[in-house]
Design a protein around this motif. Structure first.
Motif, mmCIF file in Angstrom:
data_model
loop_
_atom_site.group_PDB
_atom_site.id
_atom_site.type_symbol
_atom_site.label_atom_id
_atom_site.label_comp_id
_atom_site.label_asym_id
_atom_site.label_seq_id
_atom_site.Cartn_x
_atom_site.Cartn_y
_atom_site.Cartn_z
ATOM 1 N N PHE A 17 21.885 -42.299 -51.163
ATOM 2 C CA PHE A 17 22.490 -43.154 -50.140
ATOM 3 C C PHE A 17 22.845 -44.499 -50.773
ATOM 4 O O PHE A 17 22.143 -44.969 -51.673
ATOM 5 C CB PHE A 17 21.516 -43.390 -48.983
ATOM 6 C CG PHE A 17 21.104 -42.139 -48.255
ATOM 7 C CD1 PHE A 17 21.776 -41.725 -47.121
ATOM 8 C CD2 PHE A 17 20.038 -41.377 -48.714
ATOM 9 C CE1 PHE A 17 21.396 -40.570 -46.445
ATOM 10 C CE2 PHE A 17 19.651 -40.218 -48.049
ATOM 11 C CZ PHE A 17 20.324 -39.815 -46.911
ATOM 12 N N THR A 19 22.966 -47.238 -48.894
ATOM 13 C CA THR A 19 22.490 -48.184 -47.893
ATOM 14 C C THR A 19 21.012 -47.950 -47.640
ATOM 15 O O THR A 19 20.487 -46.876 -47.966
ATOM 16 C CB THR A 19 23.279 -48.000 -46.573
ATOM 17 O OG1 THR A 19 22.712 -48.825 -45.557
ATOM 18 C CG2 THR A 19 23.201 -46.560 -46.092
ATOM 19 N N VAL A 22 18.917 -45.343 -43.583
ATOM 20 C CA VAL A 22 18.907 -43.908 -43.844
ATOM 21 C C VAL A 22 17.991 -43.121 -42.910
ATOM 22 O O VAL A 22 17.954 -41.888 -42.983
ATOM 23 C CB VAL A 22 18.477 -43.624 -45.299
ATOM 24 C CG1 VAL A 22 19.413 -44.304 -46.286
ATOM 25 C CG2 VAL A 22 17.034 -44.074 -45.553
ATOM 26 N N MET A 26 17.234 -39.150 -42.879
ATOM 27 C CA MET A 26 16.089 -38.827 -43.728
ATOM 28 C C MET A 26 14.859 -38.360 -42.955
ATOM 29 O O MET A 26 14.124 -37.490 -43.434
ATOM 30 C CB MET A 26 15.724 -40.033 -44.595
ATOM 31 C CG MET A 26 16.601 -40.224 -45.810
ATOM 32 S SD MET A 26 16.537 -38.828 -46.994
ATOM 33 C CE MET A 26 14.799 -38.831 -47.453
ATOM 34 N N LEU A 37 14.274 -39.328 -52.157
ATOM 35 C CA LEU A 37 15.588 -39.910 -51.908
ATOM 36 C C LEU A 37 15.940 -40.860 -53.040
ATOM 37 O O LEU A 37 15.057 -41.395 -53.707
ATOM 38 C CB LEU A 37 15.675 -40.636 -50.571
ATOM 39 C CG LEU A 37 15.302 -42.122 -50.515
ATOM 40 C CD1 LEU A 37 15.992 -42.795 -49.339
ATOM 41 C CD2 LEU A 37 13.800 -42.265 -50.395
ATOM 42 N N ILE A 39 17.929 -44.349 -53.558
ATOM 43 C CA ILE A 39 18.558 -45.518 -52.953
ATOM 44 C C ILE A 39 19.549 -46.050 -53.983
ATOM 45 O O ILE A 39 19.178 -46.705 -54.958
ATOM 46 C CB ILE A 39 17.516 -46.577 -52.557
ATOM 47 C CG1 ILE A 39 16.559 -45.980 -51.520
ATOM 48 C CG2 ILE A 39 18.205 -47.815 -51.994
ATOM 49 C CD1 ILE A 39 15.476 -46.925 -51.069
ATOM 50 N N GLY A 295 23.809 -38.014 -49.773
ATOM 51 C CA GLY A 295 23.089 -37.893 -48.519
ATOM 52 C C GLY A 295 24.041 -37.905 -47.336
ATOM 53 O O GLY A 295 25.156 -38.417 -47.424
#
Length: 334
Positions: A17, A19, A22, A26, A37, A39, A295
């Motif tokens: 992602f 941002t 999420v 998520m 994840l 970032i 994502g």
């Protein structure tokens, strides 16, 4: 503990992602078995090799940590990855002490460089980060618009020293280093994220430039990322991240036993005309453990497709379980 195919399918996915917002995507992903994840940064930040003025103005350590802690309430051992490259992209710019510049790093002793990397990683741990998608071990001695402004040099021995120190330093602070992009992309005419391109270098040249990967493995890197384009010397059809030949080279000739992370499966040079699901299936079958994908709301459908493929034998359920187990063992080290 026994896991379902649906849980295993989510455990092997690393959604990216650009941002911190999420949670909507998520949280359902984590509730059903996801545990990772990335970032990341926007395309503009990626191209600039720097975080935007707008992000730097509003993003604080407290905001960053709070966003992750919300997800950690669902998955306490969440893998949180960022691009934190020595000489390249630093996603934690502005909220963690910077890594040394390449020029500065080259002048430091191994011990001093290890300590600088450890301090950066310790600050990242305070932000709830657990994984750096770094160091970049590619030795670029030709053109490469994809890695321009991100690599650590054109001399294999110098890059090997920096890569080993980076791995040692960040992992001493509890951050998993993901050394990338195996087997090394020294000369590409285009960006694999934008066009279907292949590495045409000779096998001998690629292996000569592979010293930084060997040094990182010797230093104990817990993960290695495979590249996003075909390496014709080993496999003319499949990108490194979907190639059994390339991943077999990493496992067998290089002796790497840890976590294998794919590069972005959404890249044109990795997809090669296939769907994302077909590409994910190919990557798992080739031997990758953790698959990097963009994502979004499609994650559930992608993961259900992977589970369905395992159910009908398009993926070995044992191979999927092996990959998921390697990912979960990484989370257990946090």
């Amino acid at each position: 503990m026994t896991f379902s195919l649906e849980q295993d399918a989510r455990a092997v996915i690393l959604p990216a992602f650009d941002t911190l917002d999420v949670a909507e995507v998520m949280i359902p992903f984590l509730e059903k078995g996801g545990c990772s994840l990335l970032i990341g940064e926007t395309r503009a930040e990626y191209v600039a090799r720097a975080m935007s003025a707008e992000r730097l103005a509003v993003e604080t350590p407290e905001l960053f940590r709070a966003s992750i802690d919300r997800l950690r309430s669902v998955c306490p051992q969440l893998i949180v990855a960022v691009d934190q490259e020595l000489g390249g992209i630093q996603r934690l710019e502005g909220i963690a002490p910077p890594l040394p510049s390449l020029a500065e790093a080259a002048g430091l002793t191994d011990e001093a460089l290890i300590e600088r990397c450890r301090l950066n990683a310790a600050a990242a741990r305070d932000l709830s980060v657990t994984m750096f998608l770094a160091p970049i071990a590619d030795v670029v001695d030709g053109q490469n618009p994809w890695l321009r402004g991100r690599t650590m040099g054109s001399d294999p021995q110098s890059v090997a020293r920096l890569a080993a120190a980076f791995v040692t330093g960040v992992q001493s602070a509890g951050i998993t280093a993901v050394t990338k992009h195996f087997p090394g992309f020294n000369d590409l005419a285009g960006d694999p994220a934008l066009v279907d391109i292949s590495l045409k270098s000779a096998r001998e040249h690629i292996l000569q430039n592979s010293l930084p990967f060997r040094a990182a493995i010797a230093a104990g890197t817990k993960a290695v990322m495979t590249g996003p384009a075909p390496v014709i010397a080993f496999d003319a059809q499949d990108a490194a991240s979907t190639s059994a030949a390339v991943i077999g080279l990493l496992r067998e000739e290089f002796g790497f036993k840890g976590l294998i992370v794919s590069d972005d499966l959404d890249a044109p040079a990795t997809l090669r005309g296939r769907t994302l699901l077909e590409t994910a299936i190919a990557s798992i079958n080739a031997g990758a453990d953790l698959l990097l994908v963009g994502g979004g709301s499609h994650l559930g459908t992608l993961c259900d497709g992977i589970a369905a493929a395992a159910r009908i034998g398009r993926i070995s359920a044992e191979r999927l379980a092996e990959a998921a187990d390697r990912v979960r063992r990484n989370t257990a080290r946090h």
